[in-house]
Design a protein around this motif. Structure first.
Motif, PDB file in Angstrom:
ATOM      1  N   THR A 110      15.637  30.443 -72.688  1.00 57.11           N
ATOM      2  CA  THR A 110      16.900  30.033 -73.318  1.00 57.11           C
ATOM      3  C   THR A 110      17.324  31.024 -74.395  1.00 57.11           C
ATOM      4  OG1 THR A 110      16.344  27.764 -72.829  1.00 57.11           O
ATOM      5  CG2 THR A 110      18.041  28.110 -74.484  1.00 57.11           C
ATOM      6  N   SER A 166      14.202  33.757 -67.055  1.00 58.22           N
ATOM      7  CA  SER A 166      15.058  33.666 -68.236  1.00 58.22           C
ATOM      8  C   SER A 166      14.561  32.592 -69.177  1.00 58.22           C
ATOM      9  CB  SER A 166      16.471  33.287 -67.829  1.00 58.22           C
ATOM     10  OG  SER A 166      17.152  34.405 -67.396  1.00 58.22           O
ATOM     11  N   THR A 204      19.321  33.781 -72.917  1.00 61.28           N
ATOM     12  CA  THR A 204      20.644  33.311 -72.498  1.00 61.28           C
ATOM     13  C   THR A 204      21.561  33.167 -73.708  1.00 61.28           C
ATOM     14  OG1 THR A 204      19.521  32.104 -70.741  1.00 61.28           O
ATOM     15  CG2 THR A 204      21.818  31.498 -71.182  1.00 61.28           C
ATOM     16  N   ALA A 213      19.125  27.318 -64.001  1.00 64.63           N
ATOM     17  CA  ALA A 213      17.979  28.213 -64.188  1.00 64.63           C
ATOM     18  C   ALA A 213      17.733  29.007 -62.912  1.00 64.63           C
ATOM     19  CB  ALA A 213      16.751  27.387 -64.530  1.00 64.63           C
ATOM     20  N   GLU A 233      21.449  33.246 -65.601  1.00 66.14           N
ATOM     21  CA  GLU A 233      20.006  33.081 -65.362  1.00 66.14           C
ATOM     22  C   GLU A 233      19.661  33.271 -63.889  1.00 66.14           C
ATOM     23  OE1 GLU A 233      18.201  29.686 -67.215  1.00 66.14           O
ATOM     24  OE2 GLU A 233      19.078  30.130 -69.161  1.00 66.14           O
TER      25      GLU A 233
END
Ligand code: ATP
Length: 212
Positions: free
Chosen positions: A84, A82, A87, A38, A75
């Motif tokens: 999920t 960000s 992503t 992350a 990320e």
């Protein structure tokens, strides 16, 4: 191709993450697993959360000898926070080859799925694989996990679950190595050894950069 996406803060990555990822990869016959550290929100640049580049480098060191393990800086490189869902959208749109996508996470993360941004959409975009130490039957799942199985419309199909969009959910029992990133940071801060809790190169990297 079958690809697993494994996100986390990885602050730092440790043997628990690595062993779970390896066992899930094997059980699910994944060709690749992407580790996706992350990013660092600007307000979290304190001693607890190591800078994103350092966490990314530790993931690189920890995974470099496994041909199936890849890293993604998606990320880490984004200026904004960000989620999920962003992503997953990125991965789905950037691979030409026909791919089955699986979002990987521990049972604790799955229990909190309701609070994730666009969680409903996420469960229709990709499959989920949840690793847990106690799974043999549904009755062994924590109440919160079972509630989310129902909340997101999954029905039991053979050894897994599927929702109306056809996306699947698997629970995979993995060896639980009871190490935590929090305890590793604490030990590092106190000048104690963290060898064998993290790969040797990661322990050396933390010491060299005085990360925690
Ligand atoms: P922290 O102690 O900093 O909260 P964490 O490992 O719980 O660390 P993340 O790095 O974000 O936090 O975790 C990434 C994923 O790893 C999550 O899905 C979590 O469930 C899983 N995980 C955490 N610890 C272990 C462990 N010992 N074994 C297997 N999986 C783990």
């Amino acid at each position: 191709m079958r690809i697993g996406l494994y996100g986390g803060t990885f602050n730092p990555i440790h043997m628990g993450h690595l062993r779970a990822a390896e066992e899930v990869r094997e059980a699910m016959r994944f060709d690749l697993v992407y580790f996706i550290p992350a990013g660092t929100p600007p307000h979290k640049l304190d001693g607890e959360l190591a800078p994103a580049d350092n966490r990314l480098e530790m993931v690189r060191l920890a995974t470099k000898n496994n041909l199936h393990f890849m890293i993604s800086d998606f990320e880490v490189r984004r200026a904004e926070r960000s989620y999920t869902i962003d992503t997953v959208r990125f991965f789905l749109s950037s691979f030409r080859q026909r791919t089955e996508w699986f979002l990987m996470m521990g049972i604790d993360a799955f229990c909190e799925l309701e609070s994730w941004r666009a969680a409903d959409e996420l469960t229709t975009l990709c499959n989920f694989v949840v690793h847990t130490r106690d799974y043999g039957a549904e009755s062994e799942l924590p109440q919160n996990a079972l509630a989310n199985v129902r909340r997101f419309g999954y029905r039991k199909v053979d050894d897994h679950y599927a929702n109306t969009s056809g996306r699947e959910l698997y629970f995979v029992k993995t060896t639980y190595i009871p190490v935590s990133a929090t305890a590793i940071r604490r030990a590092a801060r106190q000048g104690k050894s963290i060898r064998y809790l993290v790969p040797l190169e990661v322990a050396d990297y933390i010491a060299r950069h005085r990360l925690y």
